[in-house]
Design an enzyme around this catalytic site. Structure first.
Site, short mmCIF file in Angstrom:
data_model
loop_
_atom_site.label_atom_id
_atom_site.label_comp_id
_atom_site.label_asym_id
_atom_site.label_seq_id
_atom_site.Cartn_x
_atom_site.Cartn_y
_atom_site.Cartn_z
N ASP A 34 -2.85 3.54 -9.62
CA ASP A 34 -2.46 3.71 -8.34
C ASP A 34 -3.46 2.96 -7.68
O ASP A 34 -4.61 3.67 -7.32
CB ASP A 34 -2.36 5.06 -7.77
CG ASP A 34 -1.65 5.02 -6.45
OD1 ASP A 34 -0.42 4.74 -6.50
OD2 ASP A 34 -2.39 5.11 -5.82
N TYR B 146 -7.93 -0.51 -1.03
CA TYR B 146 -8.93 0.12 -1.92
C TYR B 146 -9.92 -1.18 -1.95
O TYR B 146 -11.02 -0.62 -2.72
CB TYR B 146 -8.40 0.75 -2.97
CG TYR B 146 -7.44 1.84 -2.84
CD1 TYR B 146 -7.23 2.39 -1.72
CD2 TYR B 146 -6.75 2.34 -3.72
CE1 TYR B 146 -6.44 3.40 -1.29
CE2 TYR B 146 -5.72 3.35 -3.57
CZ TYR B 146 -5.60 3.91 -2.31
OH TYR B 146 -4.72 4.90 -2.14
N LYS C 100 -0.18 -1.21 -2.92
CA LYS C 100 0.40 -0.60 -1.49
C LYS C 100 0.01 -1.95 -0.44
O LYS C 100 -1.18 -2.38 -0.55
CB LYS C 100 -0.21 0.44 -0.96
CG LYS C 100 -0.23 1.46 -1.96
CD LYS C 100 -0.68 3.00 -1.57
CE LYS C 100 -1.00 3.94 -2.75
NZ LYS C 100 -2.06 3.81 -3.31
N HIS D 78 2.10 1.60 2.82
CA HIS D 78 1.34 2.67 2.51
C HIS D 78 1.41 3.62 3.53
O HIS D 78 1.46 4.86 3.32
CB HIS D 78 -0.19 1.85 2.80
CG HIS D 78 -1.36 2.61 2.11
ND1 HIS D 78 -2.32 1.97 1.59
CD2 HIS D 78 -1.45 3.89 2.08
CE1 HIS D 78 -3.22 2.67 0.94
NE2 HIS D 78 -2.70 4.07 1.39
#
Ligand code: NAD
Length: 278
Positions: free
Chosen positions: A50, A55, A80, A113
């Site tokens: 994930d 990120y 996302k 998100h």
């Protein structure tokens, strides 16, 4: 007992996909360790990752999967689209960019998100997601941090019901209303910060349940998610904890354990309330 990927239950999604229930979250996994972490996780049996544009490690996650030597269809990857890429054109571009960074032929699950209700663009973003499914490069679409009110609006104004809704969910924030709404609409519930970012390590009730089963608190909490039917993505980059967190299929919690954990639902969040962001 050594964990094998076959022990990880598959959750049937309304998209027709079967998604491994337990995966590895990689929020705050640095680019310096991303590739090796993915390979180490695959080595001990993880088959689901994930990530997110936020990120800043999609490139490394994709590279780790390619280097692992597994066939592409043996791994399930979620990413996302971030809040500043909402809207039809913006999201369409952002999807292409995510595919380029991951470089793994296709994305199994693409999520909005956050709903960002003040921007009020999530219906337009979802149109871009629906269209992306036609390319075959996106296999499933879902949302994250959507309350029932956001979902209501999305479903009323679109053609495809999200396959899943990934929300903050742990013993202190059990999300009864969201879970109920999701299940009534055929939407799978996925738990982010499933361990509450480590804040339950000294909780006496959880320590007692852990001692009773000869397990750790983290294993008890992950098992609790599994028994509730949540998709779950605990994060760690520690090699021992990688193994510990996936070794939850050889024991079961009983009714009493579940009742005790139900009392820990204080409503305390580790992240923002979705109505307050964006
Ligand atoms: P988490 O609840 O998974 O907690 C991770 C922390 O718990 C670790 O950093 C470590 O300190 C501790 N931990 C992990 N395993 C442990 C063990 N076996 N024993 C003791 N401590 C342990 O928190 P998270 O990283 O915030 O959430 C997991 C994943 O959820 C993220 O990596 C990300 O993929 C996703 N996420 C999504 C959103 C969203 O808005 N959609 C937001 C946050 C996180």
């Amino acid at each position: 007992m050594t964990f094998t990927p076959e022990q990880n239950p598959r959750i049937q999604l309304n998209s027709g996909q079967q998604m491994p229930q337990l995966g590895l979250g990689v929020y705050k996994v640095g680019q310096d360790i991303g590739v090796e972490l993915v390979k180490a996780a695959i080595e001990v049996g993880y088959r689901r990752f994930d990530t997110a544009a936020l990120y800043d490690n999609e490139f490394e996650i994709g590279a780790g999967i390619r280097q692992s030597g597994l066939d592409r269809e043996q791994v399930f990857v979620t990413t996302k689209i971030w809040n500043d890429r909402q809207g039809f054109d913006n999201a369409t571009e952002a999807i292409d960019e995510a595919l380029g960074r991951l470089n793994i032929e296709y994305i199994d699950m693409l999520l909005i998100h956050w709903p960002c209700p003040k921007q009020n663009l999530f219906v337009e973003t979802w149109r871009a997601f629906e269209k992306a499914l036609d390319t075959g490069k996106i296999r499933g679409i879902g949302v994250s941090n959507f309350n029932p009110g956001h979902l209501e609006k999305l479903i009323a104004n679109s053609n495809i019901v999200p396959a899943l809704n990934q929300v903050e969910l742990h013993p202190a924030l059990q999300q009864g209303d969201v879970r109920k709404y999701n299940s009534e609409h055929g939407i799978a519930t996925e738990a982010w910060s499933p361990l509450g970012r480590g804040r339950f390590g000294e909780n006496p009730a959880l320590l007692a349940i852990a001692a009773k089963h000869g397990k750790t608190v983290a294993q008890v909490i992950i098992r609790w998610h599994v028994e509730l039917g949540n998709l779950v993505i605990p994060k760690t980059s520690n090699p021992e904890r990688l193994k510990e967190n996936i070794d939850v299929f050889g024991f079961a919690l009983d009714h009493e354990d579940m009742a005790v954990i139900a009392t820990l639902n204080t409503g305390e969040r580790v992240g923002p309330n979705p109505d307050d962001l964006g």
